[in-house]
Write a protein that holds these residues in place. Sequence first.
Motif, PDB file in Angstrom:
ATOM      1  N   LEU A 142       4.263  47.517  71.747  1.00  0.00           N
ATOM      2  CA  LEU A 142       4.410  46.092  72.007  1.00  0.00           C
ATOM      3  C   LEU A 142       3.043  45.410  72.000  1.00  0.00           C
ATOM      4  N   ASP A 161      11.916  46.230  71.053  1.00  0.00           N
ATOM      5  CA  ASP A 161      11.264  46.843  69.898  1.00  0.00           C
ATOM      6  C   ASP A 161      11.777  46.188  68.623  1.00  0.00           C
ATOM      7  N   THR A 162      10.972  45.308  68.053  1.00  0.00           N
ATOM      8  CA  THR A 162      11.337  44.664  66.787  1.00  0.00           C
ATOM      9  C   THR A 162      10.409  45.109  65.664  1.00  0.00           C
ATOM     10  N   SER A 163       9.804  46.286  65.804  1.00  0.00           N
ATOM     11  CA  SER A 163       8.925  46.783  64.745  1.00  0.00           C
ATOM     12  C   SER A 163       9.748  47.090  63.501  1.00  0.00           C
ATOM     13  N   SER A 210       5.262  45.681  67.566  1.00  0.00           N
ATOM     14  CA  SER A 210       6.353  44.740  67.819  1.00  0.00           C
ATOM     15  C   SER A 210       5.760  43.483  68.440  1.00  0.00           C
TER      16      SER A 210
END
Length: 547
Positions: free
Chosen positions: A312, A425-427, A436
């Motif tokens: 993050l 978690d938007t990786s 992320s």
Amino acid sequence: MSRNAPAVQPFAGHASLSASILLLGLVMAGFLPPGLQAEVVTTIGRNFPASRYGVDSTGLPGDGNGAVGPAHFVELINGRFSVYDKATGGRVASATDLEFWKNAGAPLAAGWIPADPRVVYDAVSHRWFASMIDFDPSGVDPGHNHFLLAVSATPDPAGSWTGFKFPVDPTRGFFGDFPTLGIDAKGVYLSADMFDLTGRSVGPTLVTLPKKDLVAASPTIANRKSFGQLTYAARGYILQPAVATGSPTTTGSLLATADLGYDFADHTTLFLSTVVGVDTPATETLPAKTVITVPAYTSPINPIQPSGYDGLDDGDARFSACVRRVGDILYAVHGTEVGDRAAIRWYRINALNGALLESGTLSDPELDLFYPSIAANEAGVVVIAYNGCSPTTYISAYAVTGQPVGGTLQFGPPLLLVAGLDSYDTSDPSSGDPTSRWGDYSATTVDPEDPNRFWTIQTYPVDAFTWATQVTELITGPASLRISQEGAQLAVRWPFTAVGYELQVRESLDSAAPWKPATVTPEADGPEWKATLPALGDVGYYRLAKP
């Protein structure tokens, strides 16, 4: 954060309602023994969810930002402009950010996107000011992006706005990123972090505008002045123009860190720049910076969430949120690192000469703390709001309140504003980038109608892929009692955040009469503790005090 009731104390007497009202009157009148200062405590007032990814916005990150005004709270985030009734928390107006700029008269080119929002309310002119930048996501035209600036016609943000769009770099077409917005009695200030046509960061730019031009019957930006390409060595990393309240200012203040701290080495300087004569562009100047020596700071380490994910992005050492100027004092906050955890550094700085009045670091034995924002009132009460998480705590929003005691700020315990619901978690695994994006800043402001009320907008995760924003009102005041009669009983209430206090009683106000703990088992009643006592019997007096 649990709410643990104070321990049961031995009983020491009764009170009539009339005697209790007398004590309440003394508290309200500011009655304190000589040499003592009432401790400021904070309670939560309005606390409501605002926008959500996938519903109100498709922005990643959302860049939570907002401000409070006389009757409304305005949220301006990536993808959404919303106006809330601050008395109820109800949303009374809303539009996409594209619609907002189009309605204001500054439409974007087809396919272009606005980003990096800022919004402030100016209690002097009774107007709202908003800013963003635009960019071409296709990459066809990476340069020549624009500053977007708008001013409201009245104190009602749901009414009409006048917007402007002008190039960040009209000569070379360099790209301006991470725009910032400041305002004071005479000027409006915009800055951006500049990237050349190869994508290399090269330093900040600064544009100033006379405020009188923007609040005129026919707003204009004709007298804006650009100071062109500045350097990091001369002005620092990320110029944050101050948002000024209180007494009128004669100069604009801009604060920056001397380094972003990516090397994780110690850095010990800030840069203060001053704009002179913003309301007379022909003679306006930007004198050399003042170097301020401060305790060492560096970029914070990425926080760890309960899922174990440590990718993050919690920012760097820049001032990402607004710098606040109250009278001649600057209040600022940014991220740093303490041990192996992200932490928060705050400052009080003399705006006239750059003298460091005070600084401190907020850290937690378990939580990583990141993306803080700060506000202060003229009494010197400070609220810092921020995100925090740990291997056992989802990203949540917190706030602490500080008050000046003996010339130094002393902060109380953290107050939980909203709890996160999942690890975030938007990786994108396909890109090879494990990072992320969380959000580049938050915002905290003082209510122009009541300086003891602060409002903040923070972001928290609803699930692993969904962020949401929360708007919270924080009510500050002395640790005091509220006493009322409920049938045949007396109800005594005090804030949850009056940590370490106990209810005490004595039979008279004679100085020889001892104060003794009262036998009560307080119960939770909204944001307060409530103790119920008989209202009949011998006269007595109650107070809230530390044992």
